[in-house]
Design a protein around this motif. Structure first.
Motif, PDB file in Angstrom:
ATOM      1  N   CYS A 142       0.955  -1.287   0.039  1.00 18.50           N
ATOM      2  CA  CYS A 142      -0.066  -0.040   0.007  1.00 18.50           C
ATOM      3  C   CYS A 142       0.880   1.088   0.109  1.00 18.50           C
ATOM      4  N   GLY A 143       0.539   2.135  -0.525  1.00 17.12           N
ATOM      5  CA  GLY A 143       1.156   3.476  -0.706  1.00 17.12           C
ATOM      6  C   GLY A 143       0.121   4.684  -0.951  1.00 17.12           C
ATOM      7  N   ARG A 144       0.571   6.020  -0.655  1.00 15.73           N
ATOM      8  CA  ARG A 144      -0.052   7.182  -0.837  1.00 15.73           C
ATOM      9  C   ARG A 144      -0.083   7.454  -2.286  1.00 15.73           C
ATOM     10  N   ASN A 145       0.671   6.967  -3.195  1.00 12.07           N
ATOM     11  CA  ASN A 145       0.918   7.543  -4.534  1.00 12.07           C
ATOM     12  C   ASN A 145       1.613   6.494  -5.293  1.00 12.07           C
ATOM     13  N   PRO A 146       1.561   6.411  -6.714  1.00  5.40           N
ATOM     14  CA  PRO A 146       2.208   5.498  -7.426  1.00  5.40           C
ATOM     15  C   PRO A 146       3.788   5.332  -7.079  1.00  5.40           C
ATOM     16  N   ALA A 147       4.343   5.998  -6.723  1.00  2.08           N
ATOM     17  CA  ALA A 147       5.894   6.231  -6.641  1.00  2.08           C
ATOM     18  C   ALA A 147       6.080   5.534  -5.437  1.00  2.08           C
ATOM     19  N   ASN A 166      -3.202 -10.266  -7.267  1.00  2.00           N
ATOM     20  CA  ASN A 166      -3.246 -11.416  -6.605  1.00  2.00           C
ATOM     21  C   ASN A 166      -3.127 -11.047  -5.250  1.00  2.00           C
ATOM     22  N   GLY A 167      -3.088  -9.851  -4.716  1.00  2.00           N
ATOM     23  CA  GLY A 167      -3.016  -9.237  -3.268  1.00  2.00           C
ATOM     24  C   GLY A 167      -3.767  -7.994  -3.041  1.00  2.00           C
ATOM     25  N   ALA A 168      -3.148  -7.248  -2.004  1.00  2.00           N
ATOM     26  CA  ALA A 168      -3.789  -6.054  -1.604  1.00  2.00           C
ATOM     27  C   ALA A 168      -2.882  -5.080  -1.829  1.00  2.00           C
ATOM     28  N   ALA A 169      -2.958  -4.332  -3.212  1.00  2.00           N
ATOM     29  CA  ALA A 169      -2.079  -3.489  -3.583  1.00  2.00           C
ATOM     30  C   ALA A 169      -2.731  -2.107  -4.134  1.00  2.00           C
ATOM     31  N   GLY A 170      -1.917  -0.946  -3.691  1.00  2.00           N
ATOM     32  CA  GLY A 170      -2.511   0.171  -4.282  1.00  2.00           C
ATOM     33  C   GLY A 170      -2.442   1.246  -3.332  1.00  2.00           C
ATOM     34  N   THR A 171      -3.207   2.268  -3.617  1.00  2.00           N
ATOM     35  CA  THR A 171      -3.524   3.186  -2.614  1.00  2.00           C
ATOM     36  C   THR A 171      -4.571   2.831  -1.458  1.00  2.00           C
ATOM     37  N   PRO A 172      -4.707   3.374  -0.387  1.00  2.00           N
ATOM     38  CA  PRO A 172      -5.402   3.043   0.723  1.00  2.00           C
ATOM     39  C   PRO A 172      -6.854   2.579   0.186  1.00  2.00           C
ATOM     40  N   ALA A 173      -7.405   3.372  -0.657  1.00  2.00           N
ATOM     41  CA  ALA A 173      -8.669   3.107  -1.311  1.00  2.00           C
ATOM     42  C   ALA A 173      -8.671   1.955  -2.303  1.00  2.00           C
ATOM     43  N   GLU A 174      -7.605   1.679  -2.675  1.00  2.00           N
ATOM     44  CA  GLU A 174      -7.812   0.402  -3.667  1.00  2.00           C
ATOM     45  C   GLU A 174      -7.450  -0.736  -2.868  1.00  2.00           C
ATOM     46  N   VAL A 175      -6.649  -0.632  -1.932  1.00  2.00           N
ATOM     47  CA  VAL A 175      -6.392  -1.767  -0.921  1.00  2.00           C
ATOM     48  C   VAL A 175      -8.019  -2.347  -0.411  1.00  2.00           C
ATOM     49  N   ALA A 176      -8.449  -1.279   0.177  1.00  2.00           N
ATOM     50  CA  ALA A 176      -9.871  -1.277   0.862  1.00  2.00           C
ATOM     51  C   ALA A 176     -10.832  -2.018  -0.244  1.00  2.00           C
ATOM     52  N   ASP A 177     -10.803  -1.559  -1.542  1.00  2.00           N
ATOM     53  CA  ASP A 177     -11.668  -2.060  -2.553  1.00  2.00           C
ATOM     54  C   ASP A 177     -11.253  -3.698  -2.819  1.00  2.00           C
ATOM     55  N   ALA A 178      -9.934  -3.757  -2.749  1.00  2.00           N
ATOM     56  CA  ALA A 178      -9.304  -5.370  -3.177  1.00  2.00           C
ATOM     57  C   ALA A 178      -9.855  -6.069  -1.985  1.00  2.00           C
ATOM     58  N   ILE A 179      -9.785  -5.748  -0.655  1.00  2.00           N
ATOM     59  CA  ILE A 179     -10.436  -6.592   0.326  1.00  2.00           C
ATOM     60  C   ILE A 179     -11.852  -6.800   0.226  1.00  2.00           C
ATOM     61  N   GLY A 180     -12.589  -5.789  -0.418  1.00  2.00           N
ATOM     62  CA  GLY A 180     -13.956  -5.833  -0.485  1.00  2.00           C
ATOM     63  C   GLY A 180     -14.250  -6.888  -1.693  1.00  2.00           C
ATOM     64  N   ASP A 182       9.665  -1.448   7.342  1.00  2.00           N
ATOM     65  CA  ASP A 182       8.646  -0.373   6.759  1.00  2.00           C
ATOM     66  C   ASP A 182       7.725  -0.038   7.605  1.00  2.00           C
ATOM     67  N   LEU A 183       7.824   0.727   8.782  1.00  2.00           N
ATOM     68  CA  LEU A 183       6.835   0.794   9.858  1.00  2.00           C
ATOM     69  C   LEU A 183       5.577   1.822   9.244  1.00  2.00           C
ATOM     70  N   ASP A 184       6.219   2.642   8.455  1.00  2.00           N
ATOM     71  CA  ASP A 184       5.372   3.555   7.813  1.00  2.00           C
ATOM     72  C   ASP A 184       4.170   2.983   7.146  1.00  2.00           C
ATOM     73  N   HIS A 185       4.573   1.782   6.438  1.00  2.00           N
ATOM     74  CA  HIS A 185       3.651   0.977   5.783  1.00  2.00           C
ATOM     75  C   HIS A 185       2.451   0.446   6.559  1.00  2.00           C
ATOM     76  N   ALA A 212      -3.129   0.911   8.940  1.00  2.00           N
ATOM     77  CA  ALA A 212      -3.744   1.079  10.166  1.00  2.00           C
ATOM     78  C   ALA A 212      -4.711   2.370  10.231  1.00  2.00           C
ATOM     79  N   SER A 213      -3.956   3.561   9.562  1.00  2.00           N
ATOM     80  CA  SER A 213      -4.963   4.946   9.700  1.00  2.00           C
ATOM     81  C   SER A 213      -5.730   4.913   8.581  1.00  2.00           C
ATOM     82  N   GLU A 214      -5.308   4.547   7.331  1.00  2.00           N
ATOM     83  CA  GLU A 214      -6.187   4.751   6.340  1.00  2.00           C
ATOM     84  C   GLU A 214      -6.921   3.585   5.604  1.00  2.00           C
ATOM     85  N   VAL A 215      -6.564   2.478   5.671  1.00  2.00           N
ATOM     86  CA  VAL A 215      -7.183   1.285   5.107  1.00  2.00           C
ATOM     87  C   VAL A 215      -8.284   0.813   6.126  1.00  2.00           C
ATOM     88  N   ALA A 216      -7.835   0.659   7.404  1.00  2.00           N
ATOM     89  CA  ALA A 216      -8.830  -0.151   8.283  1.00  2.00           C
ATOM     90  C   ALA A 216      -9.948   0.436   8.627  1.00  2.00           C
TER      91      ALA A 216
END
Length: 132
Positions: free
Chosen positions: A60-65, A84-98, A117-120, A125-129
């Protein structure tokens, strides 16, 4: 759980409390859940007794970079992780889980491969959950 198409669903129908399909696209997961349902019918078991779960690699990341940097750090391709996973922005990861939830997944295990990578983790925790 797993990917076996005959013995694995049969064993799950007879003995399992939870059935996990690890690291697979949503269509593969849905097909495996259907096999478990069919095996439950064969054994006279209510398939709702078995918790359905999936394991997904998290990227998960805030932007493509940032997404690309995290994928590179774990030696993975962003497009493959999106499929095959949960990848992308927080919204994309939430959509994948959905999408996994829509086929019956009730528990998701997110595999974090870069433990430094604790920022990950903070981002998830703050944006996907909160979107789940």
């Amino acid at each position: 759980g797993g990917h076996g198409t005959r013995r694995t669903p049969d064993l799950a129908a007879r003995f399992a409390d939870e059935f996990n399909v690890p690291f697979a696209d949503v269509d593969t997961v849905a097909a495996q859940y259907r096999r478990v349902d069919e095996a439950c019918a064969t054994h006279g078991r209510d398939p709702r007794e078995i918790v359905r779960s999936a394991a997904l690699v998290l990227c998960c990341g805030r932007n493509p970079a940032e997404i690309a940097r995290r994928a590179d750090a774990i030696g993975r391709d962003v497009d493959e992780l999106r499929a095959n996973g949960a990848a992308g922005t927080p919204a994309e990861v939430a959509d994948a889980i959905g999408r996994y939830a829509a086929v019956g997944t009730r528990r998701v295990y997110l595999q974090v491969l870069d433990m430094s990578d604790l920022d990950h983790l903070e981002l998830v925790a703050s944006e996907v959950a909160r979107q789940l």
